[in-house]
Design a protein around this motif. Structure first.
Motif, PDB file in Angstrom:
ATOM      1  N   GLY A  19      46.000  30.518  23.796  1.00  0.00           N
ATOM      2  CA  GLY A  19      46.589  30.727  24.150  1.00  0.00           C
ATOM      3  C   GLY A  19      46.535  31.072  25.581  1.00  0.00           C
ATOM      4  O   GLY A  19      47.462  31.848  26.360  1.00  0.00           O
ATOM      5  N   ALA A  20      45.592  32.176  25.746  1.00  0.00           N
ATOM      6  CA  ALA A  20      44.779  32.986  27.051  1.00  0.00           C
ATOM      7  C   ALA A  20      44.806  31.927  28.467  1.00  0.00           C
ATOM      8  O   ALA A  20      43.977  31.040  27.768  1.00  0.00           O
ATOM      9  CB  ALA A  20      43.418  33.356  27.278  1.00  0.00           C
ATOM     10  N   SER A  21      44.703  32.184  29.133  1.00  0.00           N
ATOM     11  CA  SER A  21      44.893  31.162  30.842  1.00  0.00           C
ATOM     12  C   SER A  21      44.167  32.926  31.544  1.00  0.00           C
ATOM     13  O   SER A  21      43.810  33.431  31.622  1.00  0.00           O
ATOM     14  CB  SER A  21      46.049  31.281  31.125  1.00  0.00           C
ATOM     15  N   VAL A  22      43.309  31.764  32.592  1.00  0.00           N
ATOM     16  CA  VAL A  22      43.130  32.430  33.580  1.00  0.00           C
ATOM     17  C   VAL A  22      43.539  33.269  34.013  1.00  0.00           C
ATOM     18  O   VAL A  22      42.781  34.305  34.456  1.00  0.00           O
ATOM     19  CB  VAL A  22      41.563  30.837  34.198  1.00  0.00           C
ATOM     20  N   ASP A  23      44.267  32.491  34.797  1.00  0.00           N
ATOM     21  CA  ASP A  23      45.346  33.372  35.483  1.00  0.00           C
ATOM     22  C   ASP A  23      45.508  35.030  35.100  1.00  0.00           C
ATOM     23  O   ASP A  23      45.578  35.952  35.053  1.00  0.00           O
ATOM     24  CB  ASP A  23      47.041  32.660  36.263  1.00  0.00           C
ATOM     25  N   THR A  24      45.840  35.159  33.468  1.00  0.00           N
ATOM     26  CA  THR A  24      46.457  35.912  32.807  1.00  0.00           C
ATOM     27  C   THR A  24      44.878  37.013  32.303  1.00  0.00           C
ATOM     28  O   THR A  24      45.123  38.524  32.827  1.00  0.00           O
ATOM     29  CB  THR A  24      47.288  35.576  31.287  1.00  0.00           C
ATOM     30  N   ILE A  25      43.926  36.536  32.488  1.00  0.00           N
ATOM     31  CA  ILE A  25      42.865  37.433  32.329  1.00  0.00           C
ATOM     32  C   ILE A  25      42.683  38.307  33.783  1.00  0.00           C
ATOM     33  O   ILE A  25      42.372  38.195  33.827  1.00  0.00           O
ATOM     34  CB  ILE A  25      41.480  35.870  32.296  1.00  0.00           C
ATOM     35  N   ALA A  26      42.452  37.228  34.637  1.00  0.00           N
ATOM     36  CA  ALA A  26      42.123  38.024  36.484  1.00  0.00           C
ATOM     37  C   ALA A  26      43.549  38.789  35.784  1.00  0.00           C
ATOM     38  O   ALA A  26      42.481  39.590  36.771  1.00  0.00           O
ATOM     39  CB  ALA A  26      42.245  36.481  37.209  1.00  0.00           C
ATOM     40  N   LYS A  27      44.224  38.774  36.012  1.00  0.00           N
ATOM     41  CA  LYS A  27      45.231  39.642  36.749  1.00  0.00           C
ATOM     42  C   LYS A  27      44.819  40.831  35.304  1.00  0.00           C
ATOM     43  O   LYS A  27      45.098  41.849  35.735  1.00  0.00           O
ATOM     44  CB  LYS A  27      46.445  39.021  36.168  1.00  0.00           C
ATOM     45  N   CYS A  28      44.705  40.725  34.454  1.00  0.00           N
ATOM     46  CA  CYS A  28      43.934  41.845  32.812  1.00  0.00           C
ATOM     47  C   CYS A  28      43.118  42.662  33.890  1.00  0.00           C
ATOM     48  O   CYS A  28      42.967  43.470  33.984  1.00  0.00           O
ATOM     49  CB  CYS A  28      44.274  41.160  32.022  1.00  0.00           C
ATOM     50  N   ALA A  29      42.122  41.940  34.131  1.00  0.00           N
ATOM     51  CA  ALA A  29      40.581  42.104  34.712  1.00  0.00           C
ATOM     52  C   ALA A  29      41.123  42.872  36.070  1.00  0.00           C
ATOM     53  O   ALA A  29      39.958  43.535  36.158  1.00  0.00           O
ATOM     54  CB  ALA A  29      40.096  40.951  34.706  1.00  0.00           C
ATOM     55  N   GLY A  30      42.463  42.770  36.813  1.00  0.00           N
ATOM     56  CA  GLY A  30      42.185  43.540  38.085  1.00  0.00           C
ATOM     57  C   GLY A  30      41.450  42.470  39.666  1.00  0.00           C
ATOM     58  O   GLY A  30      41.303  43.444  40.211  1.00  0.00           O
ATOM     59  N   VAL A  31      41.152  41.157  38.627  1.00  0.00           N
ATOM     60  CA  VAL A  31      39.958  40.462  39.793  1.00  0.00           C
ATOM     61  C   VAL A  31      41.148  39.488  39.752  1.00  0.00           C
ATOM     62  O   VAL A  31      42.030  38.935  39.928  1.00  0.00           O
ATOM     63  CB  VAL A  31      38.824  40.017  39.442  1.00  0.00           C
ATOM     64  N   SER A  32      41.119  38.359  41.507  1.00  0.00           N
ATOM     65  CA  SER A  32      41.232  37.632  41.579  1.00  0.00           C
ATOM     66  C   SER A  32      40.864  36.044  41.013  1.00  0.00           C
ATOM     67  O   SER A  32      39.538  36.679  40.190  1.00  0.00           O
ATOM     68  CB  SER A  32      40.748  37.192  42.831  1.00  0.00           C
ATOM     69  N   LYS A  33      41.304  35.192  40.799  1.00  0.00           N
ATOM     70  CA  LYS A  33      40.616  34.105  40.519  1.00  0.00           C
ATOM     71  C   LYS A  33      39.220  33.463  40.885  1.00  0.00           C
ATOM     72  O   LYS A  33      38.313  33.488  39.797  1.00  0.00           O
ATOM     73  CB  LYS A  33      41.656  32.732  40.025  1.00  0.00           C
ATOM     74  N   ALA A  34      39.235  33.409  41.691  1.00  0.00           N
ATOM     75  CA  ALA A  34      37.977  33.515  42.733  1.00  0.00           C
ATOM     76  C   ALA A  34      36.925  34.485  42.289  1.00  0.00           C
ATOM     77  O   ALA A  34      35.425  33.661  41.924  1.00  0.00           O
ATOM     78  CB  ALA A  34      38.378  33.143  44.042  1.00  0.00           C
ATOM     79  N   THR A  35      36.933  35.712  42.079  1.00  0.00           N
ATOM     80  CA  THR A  35      36.214  36.313  41.429  1.00  0.00           C
ATOM     81  C   THR A  35      35.723  36.092  39.988  1.00  0.00           C
ATOM     82  O   THR A  35      34.503  35.876  39.439  1.00  0.00           O
ATOM     83  CB  THR A  35      36.229  37.981  41.590  1.00  0.00           C
ATOM     84  N   LEU A  36      36.970  35.926  39.690  1.00  0.00           N
ATOM     85  CA  LEU A  36      36.750  35.399  37.994  1.00  0.00           C
ATOM     86  C   LEU A  36      35.491  33.844  37.620  1.00  0.00           C
ATOM     87  O   LEU A  36      34.459  34.173  36.980  1.00  0.00           O
ATOM     88  CB  LEU A  36      37.724  34.877  37.232  1.00  0.00           C
ATOM     89  N   TYR A  37      36.026  33.613  38.451  1.00  0.00           N
ATOM     90  CA  TYR A  37      34.884  31.937  38.366  1.00  0.00           C
ATOM     91  C   TYR A  37      33.910  32.289  39.292  1.00  0.00           C
ATOM     92  O   TYR A  37      32.716  31.422  38.551  1.00  0.00           O
ATOM     93  CB  TYR A  37      35.624  30.527  39.574  1.00  0.00           C
ATOM     94  N   SER A  38      32.964  33.213  40.318  1.00  0.00           N
ATOM     95  CA  SER A  38      31.496  33.246  41.002  1.00  0.00           C
ATOM     96  C   SER A  38      31.175  33.977  39.199  1.00  0.00           C
ATOM     97  O   SER A  38      29.677  33.976  39.389  1.00  0.00           O
ATOM     98  CB  SER A  38      32.328  34.242  41.579  1.00  0.00           C
ATOM     99  N   TYR A  39      31.953  34.450  38.040  1.00  0.00           N
ATOM    100  CA  TYR A  39      30.779  34.693  37.232  1.00  0.00           C
ATOM    101  C   TYR A  39      30.924  33.297  36.331  1.00  0.00           C
ATOM    102  O   TYR A  39      29.596  33.583  35.441  1.00  0.00           O
ATOM    103  CB  TYR A  39      31.813  35.916  36.676  1.00  0.00           C
ATOM    104  N   PHE A  40      32.037  32.928  35.593  1.00  0.00           N
ATOM    105  CA  PHE A  40      32.279  32.297  34.588  1.00  0.00           C
ATOM    106  C   PHE A  40      33.194  31.007  35.269  1.00  0.00           C
ATOM    107  O   PHE A  40      33.513  30.402  35.598  1.00  0.00           O
ATOM    108  CB  PHE A  40      33.074  32.797  33.720  1.00  0.00           C
ATOM    109  N   ALA A  41      31.837  29.612  34.385  1.00  0.00           N
ATOM    110  CA  ALA A  41      32.140  28.100  35.596  1.00  0.00           C
ATOM    111  C   ALA A  41      33.678  27.915  34.628  1.00  0.00           C
ATOM    112  O   ALA A  41      34.597  27.178  35.184  1.00  0.00           O
ATOM    113  CB  ALA A  41      30.721  27.523  34.982  1.00  0.00           C
ATOM    114  N   ASP A  42      33.769  28.160  33.702  1.00  0.00           N
ATOM    115  CA  ASP A  42      35.207  28.338  33.193  1.00  0.00           C
ATOM    116  C   ASP A  42      35.489  28.912  32.227  1.00  0.00           C
ATOM    117  O   ASP A  42      34.129  30.267  31.303  1.00  0.00           O
ATOM    118  CB  ASP A  42      35.063  26.908  32.856  1.00  0.00           C
ATOM    119  N   LYS A  43      36.562  28.991  31.201  1.00  0.00           N
ATOM    120  CA  LYS A  43      37.228  29.597  30.087  1.00  0.00           C
ATOM    121  C   LYS A  43      36.533  29.693  28.700  1.00  0.00           C
ATOM    122  O   LYS A  43      36.016  30.903  27.872  1.00  0.00           O
ATOM    123  CB  LYS A  43      38.500  29.160  29.965  1.00  0.00           C
TER     124      LYS A  43
END
Length: 92
Positions: free
Chosen positions: A50-74
């Motif tokens: 149920g978790a989406s990368v969009d929701t995770i990025a928003k909850c973390a207060g970062v962009s999706k690009a930042t999230l993907y710079s740390y982790f290649a995938d969910k």
């Protein structure tokens, strides 16, 4: 070195520690903890599917690009969150 697999990622035992780590490069920059905490909240509320990368990025207060710079995938992010939670529960 002993190894196994979790969620499609190879686990390797760290020399001298007895711990098993995911054999992948994870960058730990200044927003790493923010990403992990946001992902933890979303995975706990919505589960992996149920978790989406969009929701995770928003909850973390970062962009999706930042999230993907740390982790290649969910999946890799989920494994890291699970490992962090195990360490937290163990009191490390």
């Amino acid at each position: 070195m002993p190894h196994g697999h979790i969620c499609g990622y190879r686990l390797v035992q760290c020399k001298g520690s007895g711990r098993m780590n995911v054999d992948a490069q994870i960058k730990k920059g200044r927003k790493y903890d923010q990403v992990i905490e946001g992902a933890r909240e979303v995975f706990m509320a919505d589960g992996f599917e149920g978790a989406s990368v969009d929701t995770i990025a928003k909850c973390a207060g970062v962009s999706k690009a930042t999230l993907y710079s740390y982790f290649a995938d969910k999946r890799l992010l989920f494994v890291e969150v699970a490992c962090a939670e195990c360490r937290r529960q163990a009191g490390e």
